[in-house]
Design a protein around this motif. Structure first.
Motif, PDB file in Angstrom:
ATOM      1  N   PHE A 260       0.660  -0.987  -0.008  1.00 23.67           N
ATOM      2  CA  PHE A 260       0.140   0.053   0.045  1.00 23.67           C
ATOM      3  C   PHE A 260       0.863   1.188   0.104  1.00 23.67           C
ATOM      4  O   PHE A 260       0.572   2.020  -0.765  1.00 23.67           O
ATOM      5  CB  PHE A 260      -1.040   0.133   1.308  1.00 23.67           C
ATOM      6  N   LEU A 261       1.839   1.383   1.055  1.00 19.47           N
ATOM      7  CA  LEU A 261       2.694   2.410   1.090  1.00 19.47           C
ATOM      8  C   LEU A 261       3.673   2.690  -0.194  1.00 19.47           C
ATOM      9  O   LEU A 261       3.909   3.680  -0.818  1.00 19.47           O
ATOM     10  CB  LEU A 261       3.581   2.358   2.389  1.00 19.47           C
ATOM     11  N   GLY A 262       3.737   1.533  -0.754  1.00 24.43           N
ATOM     12  CA  GLY A 262       4.882   1.455  -1.886  1.00 24.43           C
ATOM     13  C   GLY A 262       4.190   2.165  -3.415  1.00 24.43           C
ATOM     14  O   GLY A 262       4.466   3.172  -4.095  1.00 24.43           O
ATOM     15  N   LEU A 263       2.923   1.945  -3.571  1.00 24.96           N
ATOM     16  CA  LEU A 263       1.996   2.193  -4.234  1.00 24.96           C
ATOM     17  C   LEU A 263       1.719   3.933  -4.158  1.00 24.96           C
ATOM     18  O   LEU A 263       1.748   4.623  -5.065  1.00 24.96           O
ATOM     19  CB  LEU A 263       0.609   1.657  -4.238  1.00 24.96           C
ATOM     20  N   HIS A 264       1.582   4.264  -2.984  1.00 25.84           N
ATOM     21  CA  HIS A 264       1.146   5.639  -2.553  1.00 25.84           C
ATOM     22  C   HIS A 264       2.370   6.592  -3.088  1.00 25.84           C
ATOM     23  O   HIS A 264       2.388   7.497  -3.349  1.00 25.84           O
ATOM     24  CB  HIS A 264       0.873   5.810  -1.272  1.00 25.84           C
ATOM     25  N   GLN A 265       3.494   6.094  -2.485  1.00 23.78           N
ATOM     26  CA  GLN A 265       4.798   6.798  -2.584  1.00 23.78           C
ATOM     27  C   GLN A 265       5.201   6.896  -4.112  1.00 23.78           C
ATOM     28  O   GLN A 265       5.802   7.869  -4.560  1.00 23.78           O
ATOM     29  CB  GLN A 265       5.894   6.331  -1.825  1.00 23.78           C
ATOM     30  N   LEU A 266       5.147   5.694  -4.796  1.00 22.81           N
ATOM     31  CA  LEU A 266       5.231   5.769  -6.309  1.00 22.81           C
ATOM     32  C   LEU A 266       4.623   6.937  -7.095  1.00 22.81           C
ATOM     33  O   LEU A 266       5.227   7.297  -7.989  1.00 22.81           O
ATOM     34  CB  LEU A 266       5.085   4.489  -6.787  1.00 22.81           C
ATOM     35  N   LYS A 267       3.430   7.053  -6.574  1.00 24.78           N
ATOM     36  CA  LYS A 267       2.679   8.272  -7.255  1.00 24.78           C
ATOM     37  C   LYS A 267       3.300   9.366  -7.178  1.00 24.78           C
ATOM     38  O   LYS A 267       3.139  10.258  -8.170  1.00 24.78           O
ATOM     39  CB  LYS A 267       1.379   8.436  -6.871  1.00 24.78           C
ATOM     40  N   HIS A 268       4.230   9.673  -6.367  1.00 29.05           N
ATOM     41  CA  HIS A 268       4.737  11.006  -5.937  1.00 29.05           C
ATOM     42  C   HIS A 268       6.345  10.800  -6.269  1.00 29.05           C
ATOM     43  O   HIS A 268       7.090  11.813  -6.093  1.00 29.05           O
ATOM     44  CB  HIS A 268       4.590  11.541  -4.730  1.00 29.05           C
ATOM     45  N   ILE A 269       7.013   9.818  -6.785  1.00 29.45           N
ATOM     46  CA  ILE A 269       8.137   9.631  -7.072  1.00 29.45           C
ATOM     47  C   ILE A 269       8.937  10.656  -8.040  1.00 29.45           C
ATOM     48  O   ILE A 269      10.116  11.160  -7.160  1.00 29.45           O
ATOM     49  CB  ILE A 269       8.573   8.117  -7.304  1.00 29.45           C
ATOM     50  N   GLN A 270       8.369  11.179  -8.881  1.00 26.49           N
ATOM     51  CA  GLN A 270       9.043  11.867 -10.019  1.00 26.49           C
ATOM     52  C   GLN A 270       9.276  13.344  -9.291  1.00 26.49           C
ATOM     53  O   GLN A 270      10.322  13.897  -9.294  1.00 26.49           O
ATOM     54  CB  GLN A 270       8.384  12.194 -11.168  1.00 26.49           C
ATOM     55  N   GLU A 271       8.145  13.749  -8.424  1.00 28.98           N
ATOM     56  CA  GLU A 271       8.342  15.211  -7.713  1.00 28.98           C
ATOM     57  C   GLU A 271       9.247  15.204  -6.799  1.00 28.98           C
ATOM     58  O   GLU A 271      10.160  15.947  -6.405  1.00 28.98           O
ATOM     59  CB  GLU A 271       6.752  15.365  -6.955  1.00 28.98           C
ATOM     60  N   ASN A 272       9.396  14.056  -6.027  1.00 25.84           N
ATOM     61  CA  ASN A 272      10.268  13.609  -4.795  1.00 25.84           C
ATOM     62  C   ASN A 272      11.849  13.731  -5.371  1.00 25.84           C
ATOM     63  O   ASN A 272      12.578  14.592  -5.159  1.00 25.84           O
ATOM     64  CB  ASN A 272      10.047  12.247  -4.416  1.00 25.84           C
ATOM     65  N   VAL A 273      12.046  13.066  -6.487  1.00 22.52           N
ATOM     66  CA  VAL A 273      13.135  13.080  -7.134  1.00 22.52           C
ATOM     67  C   VAL A 273      13.750  14.488  -7.613  1.00 22.52           C
ATOM     68  O   VAL A 273      14.693  14.989  -7.500  1.00 22.52           O
ATOM     69  CB  VAL A 273      13.353  12.214  -8.349  1.00 22.52           C
ATOM     70  N   ASN A 274      12.705  15.100  -8.103  1.00 20.83           N
ATOM     71  CA  ASN A 274      13.171  16.311  -8.912  1.00 20.83           C
ATOM     72  C   ASN A 274      13.508  17.373  -7.704  1.00 20.83           C
ATOM     73  O   ASN A 274      14.477  18.347  -7.921  1.00 20.83           O
ATOM     74  CB  ASN A 274      11.663  16.883  -9.480  1.00 20.83           C
ATOM     75  N   LEU A 275      12.638  17.336  -6.498  1.00 26.22           N
ATOM     76  CA  LEU A 275      12.958  18.158  -5.464  1.00 26.22           C
ATOM     77  C   LEU A 275      14.444  17.856  -4.737  1.00 26.22           C
ATOM     78  O   LEU A 275      15.320  18.822  -4.541  1.00 26.22           O
ATOM     79  CB  LEU A 275      11.953  18.283  -4.179  1.00 26.22           C
ATOM     80  N   ARG A 276      14.809  16.756  -4.651  1.00 25.72           N
ATOM     81  CA  ARG A 276      16.065  16.257  -4.076  1.00 25.72           C
ATOM     82  C   ARG A 276      17.237  16.810  -5.102  1.00 25.72           C
ATOM     83  O   ARG A 276      18.267  17.436  -4.656  1.00 25.72           O
ATOM     84  CB  ARG A 276      16.344  14.856  -4.126  1.00 25.72           C
ATOM     85  N   GLU A 277      16.741  16.850  -6.524  1.00 23.41           N
ATOM     86  CA  GLU A 277      18.048  17.268  -7.488  1.00 23.41           C
ATOM     87  C   GLU A 277      18.098  18.705  -7.313  1.00 23.41           C
ATOM     88  O   GLU A 277      19.306  19.216  -7.435  1.00 23.41           O
ATOM     89  CB  GLU A 277      17.516  16.734  -8.969  1.00 23.41           C
ATOM     90  N   LYS A 278      16.971  19.347  -7.252  1.00 22.56           N
ATOM     91  CA  LYS A 278      17.249  20.823  -7.221  1.00 22.56           C
ATOM     92  C   LYS A 278      17.798  21.264  -5.918  1.00 22.56           C
ATOM     93  O   LYS A 278      18.713  22.177  -5.977  1.00 22.56           O
ATOM     94  CB  LYS A 278      15.525  21.376  -7.094  1.00 22.56           C
ATOM     95  N   ASN A 279      17.489  20.812  -4.765  1.00 24.09           N
ATOM     96  CA  ASN A 279      18.385  20.828  -3.770  1.00 24.09           C
ATOM     97  C   ASN A 279      19.815  20.508  -3.751  1.00 24.09           C
ATOM     98  O   ASN A 279      20.659  21.510  -3.529  1.00 24.09           O
ATOM     99  CB  ASN A 279      17.806  19.869  -2.534  1.00 24.09           C
ATOM    100  N   TYR A 280      20.195  19.470  -4.366  1.00 24.52           N
ATOM    101  CA  TYR A 280      21.604  19.164  -4.388  1.00 24.52           C
ATOM    102  C   TYR A 280      22.446  20.095  -5.265  1.00 24.52           C
ATOM    103  O   TYR A 280      23.417  20.905  -5.048  1.00 24.52           O
ATOM    104  CB  TYR A 280      21.776  17.661  -5.230  1.00 24.52           C
ATOM    105  N   LEU A 281      21.694  20.492  -6.519  1.00 32.09           N
ATOM    106  CA  LEU A 281      22.339  21.426  -7.501  1.00 32.09           C
ATOM    107  C   LEU A 281      22.537  22.842  -6.717  1.00 32.09           C
ATOM    108  O   LEU A 281      23.507  23.471  -7.031  1.00 32.09           O
ATOM    109  CB  LEU A 281      21.602  21.409  -8.733  1.00 32.09           C
ATOM    110  N   ALA A 282      21.360  23.214  -5.959  1.00 34.46           N
ATOM    111  CA  ALA A 282      21.471  24.674  -5.463  1.00 34.46           C
ATOM    112  C   ALA A 282      22.875  24.532  -4.417  1.00 34.46           C
ATOM    113  O   ALA A 282      23.740  25.493  -4.500  1.00 34.46           O
ATOM    114  CB  ALA A 282      20.273  25.052  -4.477  1.00 34.46           C
ATOM    115  N   ILE A 283      22.828  23.483  -3.656  1.00 36.32           N
ATOM    116  CA  ILE A 283      24.009  23.259  -2.933  1.00 36.32           C
ATOM    117  C   ILE A 283      25.316  23.110  -3.305  1.00 36.32           C
ATOM    118  O   ILE A 283      26.563  23.939  -3.118  1.00 36.32           O
ATOM    119  CB  ILE A 283      23.881  22.180  -1.707  1.00 36.32           C
ATOM    120  N   GLU A 284      25.423  22.439  -4.553  1.00 29.09           N
ATOM    121  CA  GLU A 284      26.623  22.161  -5.238  1.00 29.09           C
ATOM    122  C   GLU A 284      27.079  23.606  -5.990  1.00 29.09           C
ATOM    123  O   GLU A 284      28.403  24.074  -6.073  1.00 29.09           O
ATOM    124  CB  GLU A 284      26.307  21.187  -6.390  1.00 29.09           C
ATOM    125  N   ARG A 285      26.056  24.320  -6.677  1.00 29.67           N
ATOM    126  CA  ARG A 285      26.561  25.524  -7.211  1.00 29.67           C
ATOM    127  C   ARG A 285      27.265  26.387  -6.215  1.00 29.67           C
ATOM    128  O   ARG A 285      28.262  27.134  -6.418  1.00 29.67           O
ATOM    129  CB  ARG A 285      25.289  26.421  -7.657  1.00 29.67           C
TER     130      ARG A 285
END
Ligand code: PLP
Length: 389
Positions: A260-285
């Motif tokens: 159940f939890l996997g299906l719920h979290q999978l619906k939002h995985i791309q948003e989650n990944v995009n936010l993590r990437e944005k955070n990392y790139l801001a810190i790296e810059r």
């Protein structure tokens, strides 16, 4: 305090409310339709034919190797390469199964094995299999690594427990070899509290994973596969089939809560990944101009699904300075995974042969990481940047 991780789930309130409704409305909690649906949806997200869900990433690693041994594609004593920078339960099953563990060094610029380190190792050590780890959202040049493995008949497996969502031009991390494992432990990209998955396109391996995950029986196979196994072993009746155990196995099953939890979290995985990437790139810059720190290479990665913020200092001595800064600012940090895993007590106790891993030693001695997650606020990012500038 900026902790390593804040919440168990992405969109936590929604996840917990959904879980409460699911629990109230359901009467079956052992592995069933939620897990099957999660397996199908996860495999579709990953772009693989099959997903097999487990109660942890460690269980997925264990079952993958057991299944390859059951199938005779790996044999006891054979040499299996692994990344010097990895997690305990990537290497431990190699030892538990009597395989010969062979570490491959990692590049400090990539914090991963690249084709360069692999070629170097292969000069004096043939491998039957390479169980590579994609560390902290980063990867080596997986396309070249795959080519090397193909040329030499090496079975390539990926431990992708830390890099769900990372994508290279040649495909998603986790799709370069015969199979890949994933972890859904809290603080990973997708959390089911505890949980794991194996993805593969291989029909025979998929069947054996399903058998080896649950007692060695055929109950979780489809009817055609069940018939094949029963015919092969002369299992004459449905009654007898219930307690027929075909090959070496465990009980590593997830529960419907995982599904159940996997299906719920999978619906939002791309948003989650995009936010993590944005955070990392801001810190790296912000810290890329600091020559006391080495910016990690990820030009070969299209989508950087950041797991955490790995920092490699220019020297081990400089690390003390940056660790003190993080402590002062109350930002939680961790060592760079296990450093050179061959220096861990368990490894020294059981491994016969010693290998030099200078790159991995450097990563372990000069590196550390702090958390990166979708809930990290702009102010918190500023604090992290302040520590690194
Ligand atoms: C690379 C790697 N492999 C395997 C695992 C094991 O996953 P789990 O904690 O779900 O057992 C982890 C855990 O963090 C990991 O980082």
């Amino acid at each position: 305090m900026i902790p390593l991780n804040k919440e168990t789930f992405f969109k936590e309130k929604e996840a917990i409310e959904g879980l409460c409704d699911f629990l109230r409305g359901s009467s079956k909690f052992s592995m069933g339709s939620q897990c099957r649906e999660f397996e199908t949806s996860f495999a579709a997200y990953q772009g693989r034919k099959y997903g097999v869900c487990f109660n942890s990433g460690a269980s997925a690693n264990l079952c993958l190797l057991q299944s390859l041994l059951n199938l005779g594609r790996l044999r006891r004593g054979e040499a299996v390469g692994f990344s010097g920078l990895t997690w305990s339960t990537n290497v431990m099953p190699l030892m538990q199964f009597g395989l010969t563990p062979v570490p491959v060094d990692c590049s400090p610029e990539f914090i991963n094995v690249t084709s360069r380190e692999l070629e170097e190792r292969l000069k004096d050590q043939p491998l039957q299999c390479l169980f590579i780890t994609n560390a902290l959202g980063f990867t080596g040049d997986l396309d070249k690594i795959r080519d090397l493995c193909d040329q030499r008949g090496i079975i390539l497996l990926e431990d992708n427990c830390e890099s769900l969502g990372t994508e290279l031009p040649a495909g998603k991390a986790g799709n370069f070899g015969l199979a890949a494992t994933f972890s859904f432990y809290v603080a990973h990209h997708l959390s089911t509290i505890e949980g794991g998955m194996i993805c593969t396109d291989d029909d025979e391996l998929h069947e054996m994973l399903v058998i080896s995950r649950a007692n060695g029986w055929d109950r979780n196979l489809d009817p055609a596969a069940q018939k094949r196994w029963r015919d092969k072993y002369g299992v004459a009746s449905e009654f007898e089939s219930k307690y027929t155990f075909y090959d070496l196995a465990y009980n590593l099953r997830p529960t419907e809560i995982t599904g159940f939890l996997g299906l719920h979290q999978l619906k939002h995985i791309q948003e989650n990944v995009n936010l993590r990437e944005k955070n990392y790139l801001a810190i790296e810059r912000a810290f890329s101009a600091n020559d006391e720190l080495k910016a990690l290479k990820h030009g070969h990665i299209l989508k950087l699904s950041s797991f955490a913020v790995p920092i490699v200092c220019a020297s081990p001595e400089l690390r003390a300075k940056y660790l003190a800064r993080f402590q002062e600012a109350e930002v939680e940090v961790r060592p760079m995974i296990a450093g050179n895993i061959c220096k861990q007590p368990f490894y020294r106790k059981y491994a016969d042969q010693k290998y030099d891993l200078p790159g991995t030693d450097f990563i372990g001695q000069a590196g550390f990481y702090c958390g990166n997650y979708p809930e990290l606020s702009e102010d918190e990012i500023k604090v992290i940047v302040g520590c690194l500038s």
